[in-house]
Motif scaffolding. Structure first.
Motif, PDB file in Angstrom:
ATOM      1  N   ILE A  79      -6.473  78.475 -40.712  1.00 47.78           N
ATOM      2  CA  ILE A  79      -7.661  77.672 -40.420  1.00 47.78           C
ATOM      3  C   ILE A  79      -7.637  77.257 -38.954  1.00 47.78           C
ATOM      4  CG2 ILE A  79      -8.719  75.404 -40.825  1.00 47.78           C
ATOM      5  CD1 ILE A  79      -7.833  75.693 -43.760  1.00 47.78           C
ATOM      6  N   ARG A  80      -8.769  77.434 -38.281  1.00 49.08           N
ATOM      7  CA  ARG A  80      -8.931  76.946 -36.915  1.00 49.08           C
ATOM      8  C   ARG A  80     -10.077  75.948 -36.932  1.00 49.08           C
ATOM      9  NH1 ARG A  80      -4.375  77.655 -36.154  1.00 49.08           N
ATOM     10  NH2 ARG A  80      -3.509  79.703 -35.817  1.00 49.08           N
ATOM     11  N   CYS A  81      -9.806  74.725 -36.532  1.00 49.40           N
ATOM     12  CA  CYS A  81     -10.818  73.677 -36.612  1.00 49.40           C
ATOM     13  C   CYS A  81     -10.603  72.627 -35.519  1.00 49.40           C
ATOM     14  CB  CYS A  81     -10.764  73.033 -37.995  1.00 49.40           C
ATOM     15  SG  CYS A  81     -12.122  71.913 -38.277  1.00 49.40           S
ATOM     16  N   PRO A  82     -11.193  72.864 -34.341  1.00 47.88           N
ATOM     17  CA  PRO A  82     -11.027  71.928 -33.223  1.00 47.88           C
ATOM     18  C   PRO A  82     -11.445  70.488 -33.551  1.00 47.88           C
ATOM     19  CG  PRO A  82     -12.045  73.964 -32.468  1.00 47.88           C
ATOM     20  CD  PRO A  82     -11.992  74.031 -33.968  1.00 47.88           C
ATOM     21  N   SER A  83     -12.470  70.309 -34.398  1.00 46.28           N
ATOM     22  CA  SER A  83     -12.894  68.937 -34.705  1.00 46.28           C
ATOM     23  C   SER A  83     -11.835  68.201 -35.526  1.00 46.28           C
ATOM     24  CB  SER A  83     -14.261  68.898 -35.378  1.00 46.28           C
ATOM     25  OG  SER A  83     -14.261  69.622 -36.572  1.00 46.28           O
ATOM     26  N   PHE A  84     -11.085  68.906 -36.355  1.00 48.36           N
ATOM     27  CA  PHE A  84      -9.993  68.253 -37.081  1.00 48.36           C
ATOM     28  C   PHE A  84      -8.870  67.872 -36.117  1.00 48.36           C
ATOM     29  CE2 PHE A  84      -5.886  68.474 -39.381  1.00 48.36           C
ATOM     30  CZ  PHE A  84      -6.051  67.332 -40.141  1.00 48.36           C
ATOM     31  N   LEU A  85      -8.558  68.754 -35.167  1.00 53.00           N
ATOM     32  CA  LEU A  85      -7.504  68.437 -34.200  1.00 53.00           C
ATOM     33  C   LEU A  85      -7.877  67.196 -33.388  1.00 53.00           C
ATOM     34  CD1 LEU A  85      -6.512  72.006 -32.958  1.00 53.00           C
ATOM     35  CD2 LEU A  85      -5.459  70.620 -34.763  1.00 53.00           C
ATOM     36  N   ARG A 126      -5.836  63.559 -33.204  1.00 53.20           N
ATOM     37  CA  ARG A 126      -5.467  62.899 -31.942  1.00 53.20           C
ATOM     38  C   ARG A 126      -5.957  61.459 -31.874  1.00 53.20           C
ATOM     39  NH1 ARG A 126      -7.818  67.664 -29.864  1.00 53.20           N
ATOM     40  NH2 ARG A 126      -6.237  69.287 -29.729  1.00 53.20           N
ATOM     41  N   GLY A 127      -6.830  61.070 -32.799  1.00 50.90           N
ATOM     42  CA  GLY A 127      -7.328  59.699 -32.841  1.00 50.90           C
ATOM     43  C   GLY A 127      -6.387  58.727 -33.539  1.00 50.90           C
ATOM     44  N   ALA A 179       6.021  58.049 -26.201  1.00 50.57           N
ATOM     45  CA  ALA A 179       5.646  58.156 -24.792  1.00 50.57           C
ATOM     46  C   ALA A 179       4.656  59.293 -24.620  1.00 50.57           C
ATOM     47  CB  ALA A 179       6.882  58.397 -23.934  1.00 50.57           C
ATOM     48  N   GLY A 180       3.594  59.022 -23.895  1.00 56.80           N
ATOM     49  CA  GLY A 180       2.624  60.066 -23.593  1.00 56.80           C
ATOM     50  C   GLY A 180       1.450  60.068 -24.550  1.00 56.80           C
ATOM     51  N   LYS A 181       0.494  60.940 -24.246  1.00 59.59           N
ATOM     52  CA  LYS A 181      -0.728  61.052 -25.040  1.00 59.59           C
ATOM     53  C   LYS A 181      -0.436  61.574 -26.444  1.00 59.59           C
ATOM     54  CE  LYS A 181      -4.198  63.220 -23.369  1.00 59.59           C
ATOM     55  NZ  LYS A 181      -5.092  64.155 -22.667  1.00 59.59           N
ATOM     56  N   ILE A 182      -1.301  61.234 -27.376  1.00 57.71           N
ATOM     57  CA  ILE A 182      -1.178  61.755 -28.738  1.00 57.71           C
ATOM     58  C   ILE A 182      -1.646  63.206 -28.750  1.00 57.71           C
ATOM     59  CG2 ILE A 182      -1.992  61.560 -31.129  1.00 57.71           C
ATOM     60  CD1 ILE A 182      -0.091  59.301 -30.285  1.00 57.71           C
ATOM     61  N   GLN A 183      -0.841  64.039 -29.380  1.00 56.72           N
ATOM     62  CA  GLN A 183      -1.152  65.463 -29.494  1.00 56.72           C
ATOM     63  C   GLN A 183      -1.235  65.841 -30.969  1.00 56.72           C
ATOM     64  OE1 GLN A 183       2.205  67.121 -27.363  1.00 56.72           O
ATOM     65  NE2 GLN A 183       1.184  66.862 -25.384  1.00 56.72           N
ATOM     66  N   ALA A 184      -1.990  66.885 -31.260  1.00 60.07           N
ATOM     67  CA  ALA A 184      -2.053  67.428 -32.614  1.00 60.07           C
ATOM     68  C   ALA A 184      -0.915  68.446 -32.720  1.00 60.07           C
ATOM     69  CB  ALA A 184      -3.403  68.085 -32.860  1.00 60.07           C
ATOM     70  N   SER A 199       3.151  83.115 -34.263  1.00 53.35           N
ATOM     71  CA  SER A 199       1.787  82.768 -34.673  1.00 53.35           C
ATOM     72  C   SER A 199       1.730  81.313 -35.123  1.00 53.35           C
ATOM     73  CB  SER A 199       1.279  83.694 -35.774  1.00 53.35           C
ATOM     74  OG  SER A 199       1.990  83.503 -36.961  1.00 53.35           O
ATOM     75  N   LYS A 200       0.776  80.600 -34.571  1.00 55.23           N
ATOM     76  CA  LYS A 200       0.622  79.173 -34.842  1.00 55.23           C
ATOM     77  C   LYS A 200       0.079  78.961 -36.256  1.00 55.23           C
ATOM     78  CE  LYS A 200      -0.653  76.354 -31.574  1.00 55.23           C
ATOM     79  NZ  LYS A 200      -1.352  75.568 -30.586  1.00 55.23           N
ATOM     80  N   PRO A 201       0.598  77.955 -36.953  1.00 52.02           N
ATOM     81  CA  PRO A 201       0.075  77.621 -38.281  1.00 52.02           C
ATOM     82  C   PRO A 201      -1.380  77.154 -38.189  1.00 52.02           C
ATOM     83  CG  PRO A 201       2.150  76.507 -37.859  1.00 52.02           C
ATOM     84  CD  PRO A 201       1.712  77.105 -36.566  1.00 52.02           C
ATOM     85  N   GLY A 202      -2.051  77.118 -39.330  1.00 53.72           N
ATOM     86  CA  GLY A 202      -3.417  76.629 -39.380  1.00 53.72           C
ATOM     87  C   GLY A 202      -3.514  75.192 -38.894  1.00 53.72           C
ATOM     88  N   ASP A 203      -4.698  74.838 -38.392  1.00 55.49           N
ATOM     89  CA  ASP A 203      -4.912  73.491 -37.878  1.00 55.49           C
ATOM     90  C   ASP A 203      -4.797  72.433 -38.969  1.00 55.49           C
ATOM     91  OD1 ASP A 203      -5.254  74.573 -35.368  1.00 55.49           O
ATOM     92  OD2 ASP A 203      -7.445  74.488 -35.436  1.00 55.49           O
ATOM     93  N   ASN A 204      -4.984  72.825 -40.228  1.00 51.56           N
ATOM     94  CA  ASN A 204      -4.825  71.879 -41.334  1.00 51.56           C
ATOM     95  C   ASN A 204      -3.382  71.401 -41.492  1.00 51.56           C
ATOM     96  OD1 ASN A 204      -4.629  74.701 -42.110  1.00 51.56           O
ATOM     97  ND2 ASN A 204      -4.318  74.006 -44.205  1.00 51.56           N
ATOM     98  N   PHE A 205      -2.459  71.995 -40.746  1.00 53.81           N
ATOM     99  CA  PHE A 205      -1.046  71.579 -40.770  1.00 53.81           C
ATOM    100  C   PHE A 205      -0.680  70.784 -39.520  1.00 53.81           C
ATOM    101  CE2 PHE A 205      -0.972  75.524 -43.393  1.00 53.81           C
ATOM    102  CZ  PHE A 205      -0.621  74.923 -44.588  1.00 53.81           C
ATOM    103  N   ALA A 206      -1.631  70.041 -38.968  1.00 55.25           N
ATOM    104  CA  ALA A 206      -1.378  69.266 -37.746  1.00 55.25           C
ATOM    105  C   ALA A 206      -1.177  67.791 -38.066  1.00 55.25           C
ATOM    106  CB  ALA A 206      -2.536  69.438 -36.771  1.00 55.25           C
ATOM    107  N   ILE A 207      -0.290  67.157 -37.307  1.00 49.22           N
ATOM    108  CA  ILE A 207      -0.050  65.716 -37.423  1.00 49.22           C
ATOM    109  C   ILE A 207      -0.086  65.104 -36.022  1.00 49.22           C
ATOM    110  CG2 ILE A 207       1.354  66.010 -39.512  1.00 49.22           C
ATOM    111  CD1 ILE A 207       3.836  65.348 -37.780  1.00 49.22           C
ATOM    112  N   PRO A 208      -0.359  63.796 -35.936  1.00 49.37           N
ATOM    113  CA  PRO A 208      -0.382  63.164 -34.620  1.00 49.37           C
ATOM    114  C   PRO A 208       1.026  62.804 -34.142  1.00 49.37           C
ATOM    115  CG  PRO A 208      -0.990  61.561 -36.298  1.00 49.37           C
ATOM    116  CD  PRO A 208      -0.774  62.871 -36.997  1.00 49.37           C
ATOM    117  N   LEU A 209       1.404  63.331 -32.993  1.00 49.95           N
ATOM    118  CA  LEU A 209       2.673  62.963 -32.366  1.00 49.95           C
ATOM    119  C   LEU A 209       2.422  62.708 -30.885  1.00 49.95           C
ATOM    120  CD1 LEU A 209       5.228  65.572 -33.833  1.00 49.95           C
ATOM    121  CD2 LEU A 209       4.908  63.191 -34.529  1.00 49.95           C
ATOM    122  N   CYS A 210       3.095  61.701 -30.343  1.00 49.67           N
ATOM    123  CA  CYS A 210       3.024  61.491 -28.902  1.00 49.67           C
ATOM    124  C   CYS A 210       3.750  62.667 -28.231  1.00 49.67           C
ATOM    125  CB  CYS A 210       3.666  60.161 -28.518  1.00 49.67           C
ATOM    126  SG  CYS A 210       5.463  60.095 -28.787  1.00 49.67           S
TER     127      CYS A 210
END
Length: 119
Positions: free
Chosen positions: A3-9, A13-14, A28-33, A46-57
């Motif tokens: 899954i690729r979904c920029p709006s979820f990423l 990040r919020g 430390a630093g900005k929040i990243q997906a 190969s990067k996993p689907g965006d549905n497997f993203a979590i917020p980390l600094c």
């Protein structure tokens, strides 16, 4: 296909860093997906689907890769896949963008693969 979904990423990040409770002074630093790799649809190179993203600094995202996900989870006391799943479900059920994305996925799945035309 993953899954690729920029709006979820952007949604991910919020949030605050997922490690803020276990290591508040280490953030430390900005929040990243950050994409979770263990137990997902990602592979070598190969990067996993965006549905497997979590917020980390930025710092904790670096740690995730440097010490490995098993050690990272042990150090911080949470399962990254559970966090990712909770966020994905919340996004789909509480945001207009999530509902639209899920509806379009269901529609694509119902239509099945497109067949090549013989023209």
């Amino acid at each position: 296909a993953p899954i690729r979904c920029p709006s979820f990423l952007q949604y991910v990040r919020g949030y605050n860093c997922a490690c803020v409770e276990s290591d508040p002074t280490g953030c430390a630093g900005k929040i990243q997906a950050a994409h979770v790799r263990r137990g997902t649809d990602g592979g070598i190179g190969s990067k996993p689907g965006d549905n497997f993203a979590i917020p980390l600094c930025e710092q904790h995202h670096r740690d995730q890769h440097n010490i490995g996900e098993q050690s990272f989870e042990k150090r911080h006391g949470f399962k990254m896949l559970q966090v990712a799943d909770r966020l994905w479900r919340r996004w789909i059920s509480t945001t207009e963008a999530g509902r639209k994305f899920e509806a379009s996925r269901r529609l694509s799945a119902a239509e099945g693969p497109s067949l090549p035309s013989n023209s």
